[in-house]
Motif scaffolding. Structure first.
Motif, PDB file in Angstrom:
ATOM      1  N   ALA A  85      31.400  50.351 141.875  1.00 13.32           N
ATOM      2  CA  ALA A  85      30.723  49.256 142.565  1.00 13.32           C
ATOM      3  C   ALA A  85      31.129  47.935 141.927  1.00 13.32           C
ATOM      4  CB  ALA A  85      29.206  49.428 142.501  1.00 13.32           C
ATOM      5  N   VAL A  86      31.271  46.910 142.762  1.00  7.50           N
ATOM      6  CA  VAL A  86      31.475  45.543 142.292  1.00  7.50           C
ATOM      7  C   VAL A  86      30.139  44.831 142.427  1.00  7.50           C
ATOM      8  CG1 VAL A  86      32.711  43.375 142.621  1.00  7.50           C
ATOM      9  CG2 VAL A  86      33.899  45.554 142.984  1.00  7.50           C
ATOM     10  N   LEU A  87      29.626  44.323 141.307  1.00 10.37           N
ATOM     11  CA  LEU A  87      28.305  43.707 141.258  1.00 10.37           C
ATOM     12  C   LEU A  87      28.402  42.228 140.924  1.00 10.37           C
ATOM     13  CD1 LEU A  87      26.440  46.414 139.105  1.00 10.37           C
ATOM     14  CD2 LEU A  87      26.820  46.411 141.581  1.00 10.37           C
ATOM     15  N   ASP A  88      27.401  41.469 141.353  1.00  6.36           N
ATOM     16  CA  ASP A  88      27.306  40.076 140.920  1.00  6.36           C
ATOM     17  C   ASP A  88      26.566  40.036 139.578  1.00  6.36           C
ATOM     18  OD1 ASP A  88      24.563  40.286 141.376  1.00  6.36           O
ATOM     19  OD2 ASP A  88      24.532  38.929 143.096  1.00  6.36           O
ATOM     20  N   PRO A  89      26.397  38.871 138.969  1.00  6.67           N
ATOM     21  CA  PRO A  89      25.751  38.820 137.646  1.00  6.67           C
ATOM     22  C   PRO A  89      24.320  39.344 137.618  1.00  6.67           C
ATOM     23  CG  PRO A  89      26.938  36.777 138.071  1.00  6.67           C
ATOM     24  CD  PRO A  89      26.939  37.552 139.355  1.00  6.67           C
ATOM     25  N   HIS A  90      23.683  39.437 138.790  1.00  4.61           N
ATOM     26  CA  HIS A  90      22.312  39.944 138.860  1.00  4.61           C
ATOM     27  C   HIS A  90      22.269  41.437 139.187  1.00  4.61           C
ATOM     28  CE1 HIS A  90      21.035  35.788 138.589  1.00  4.61           C
ATOM     29  NE2 HIS A  90      21.840  35.491 139.601  1.00  4.61           N
ATOM     30  N   LYS A  91      23.430  42.091 139.081  1.00  3.87           N
ATOM     31  CA  LYS A  91      23.572  43.538 139.303  1.00  3.87           C
ATOM     32  C   LYS A  91      23.347  43.929 140.756  1.00  3.87           C
ATOM     33  CE  LYS A  91      22.606  46.417 136.022  1.00  3.87           C
ATOM     34  NZ  LYS A  91      21.917  47.287 135.032  1.00  3.87           N
ATOM     35  N   ASN A  92      23.606  42.991 141.654  1.00  3.22           N
ATOM     36  CA  ASN A  92      23.517  43.286 143.082  1.00  3.22           C
ATOM     37  C   ASN A  92      24.898  43.662 143.615  1.00  3.22           C
ATOM     38  OD1 ASN A  92      20.719  42.596 143.378  1.00  3.22           O
ATOM     39  ND2 ASN A  92      21.331  40.447 143.207  1.00  3.22           N
ATOM     40  N   PRO A  93      24.987  44.695 144.455  1.00  5.85           N
ATOM     41  CA  PRO A  93      26.307  45.138 144.941  1.00  5.85           C
ATOM     42  C   PRO A  93      26.854  44.232 146.038  1.00  5.85           C
ATOM     43  CG  PRO A  93      24.586  46.467 145.939  1.00  5.85           C
ATOM     44  CD  PRO A  93      23.897  45.550 144.946  1.00  5.85           C
ATOM     45  N   VAL A  94      28.150  43.922 145.942  1.00  5.47           N
ATOM     46  CA  VAL A  94      28.839  43.191 147.009  1.00  5.47           C
ATOM     47  C   VAL A  94      29.925  44.056 147.636  1.00  5.47           C
ATOM     48  CG1 VAL A  94      28.346  40.947 145.983  1.00  5.47           C
ATOM     49  CG2 VAL A  94      30.490  42.102 145.414  1.00  5.47           C
ATOM     50  N   LEU A  95      30.311  45.110 146.935  1.00  3.84           N
ATOM     51  CA  LEU A  95      31.338  46.033 147.424  1.00  3.84           C
ATOM     52  C   LEU A  95      31.197  47.335 146.651  1.00  3.84           C
ATOM     53  CD1 LEU A  95      35.081  45.379 148.133  1.00  3.84           C
ATOM     54  CD2 LEU A  95      34.490  47.098 146.446  1.00  3.84           C
ATOM     55  N   PHE A  96      31.513  48.451 147.300  1.00  2.00           N
ATOM     56  CA  PHE A  96      31.580  49.719 146.586  1.00  2.00           C
ATOM     57  C   PHE A  96      32.773  50.507 147.078  1.00  2.00           C
ATOM     58  CE2 PHE A  96      29.177  50.830 150.366  1.00  2.00           C
ATOM     59  CZ  PHE A  96      29.621  52.104 150.693  1.00  2.00           C
TER      60      PHE A  96
END
Length: 209
Positions: A85-96
């Motif tokens: 998974a690709v996450l933003d700094p807040h650990k939210n997924p933007v891509l998997f």
């Protein structure tokens, strides 16, 4: 200090200005797919490297492995699938991304399972995506099929194939999804598709989602 959107762009400049994958990255993936080892030994490192190249070495996104879910264990895929998974700094997924052995592309039943696995991931991750769309990449070897989930409608594109219940007894026709993993990520077309996905994610980051 650079404005936020310029700060983001500096880390993506290499990928954004390139017209093809770097020779070194292609060499890593081509060598790996020729090895007769487990899918994890073959592809884990190379796909981490590919993701890092696409998203840069800054701190706006980071790539992380995800571990098997109870559904994976029940389905017997926990040892045959790499899940990143690709996450933003807040650990939210933007891509998997799910990575499976290329042999999954050969039979309709396994292609159907690969498609179902991707849709299950969307159900688990879409709610936490901070952007209008969550992207998903299904790799069978280096062949890729690209999915996208809409945060508002929860619609996943491409749509699922028609299936006749009962699902546990369903025998798919031999040509089911037979043309869906025809893009090699290392090809020119694969490069362009990956750039489109990353550009979409970056554009929403620049505009505050």
């Amino acid at each position: 200090m650079l404005p936020p959107f310029l700060h983001i762009l500096t880390f993506f400049l290499a990928f954004q200005t390139a017209n093809s994958w770097p020779d070194g990255l292609c060499a890593i993936l081509e060598y790996s797919r020729a090895e007769y080892v487990t899918v994890e030994e073959r592809y884990y490192g190379p796909y981490i490297k590919l993701s890092q190249y696409c998203f840069g070495d800054g701190f706006d996104f980071y790539v992380t492995p995800r571990f098997p879910t109870p559904d994976d264990v029940r389905d017997g895929t926990e040892t045959s699938t790499i899940f990143l998974a690709v996450l933003d700094p807040h650990k939210n997924p933007v891509l998997f991304a799910e990575v499976k052995h290329e042999s999954w592309a050969r039979a309709a039943a396994s292609r159907h399972r690969a498609d179902r696995h991707m849709r299950t991931r969307f159900f688990a991750l879409l709610y936490d995506c901070p952007m209008p769309r969550l992207w998903g990449l299904s790799f069978l070897g280096t062949s890729v099929r690209i999915y996208v989930g809409d945060k508002v409608t929860h619609k996943i594109t491409p749509p699922p194939p028609p299936v006749s219940p009962p699902y546990d007894l369903y025998v798919p026709p031999p040509d089911l999804l037979g043309e869906e993993w025809k893009t090699d990520v290392l090809s020119e077309q694969g490069f362009r598709k990956m750039k489109d996905v990353v550009n979409d994610i970056i554009s929403h980051t620049q505009h505050g989602h």
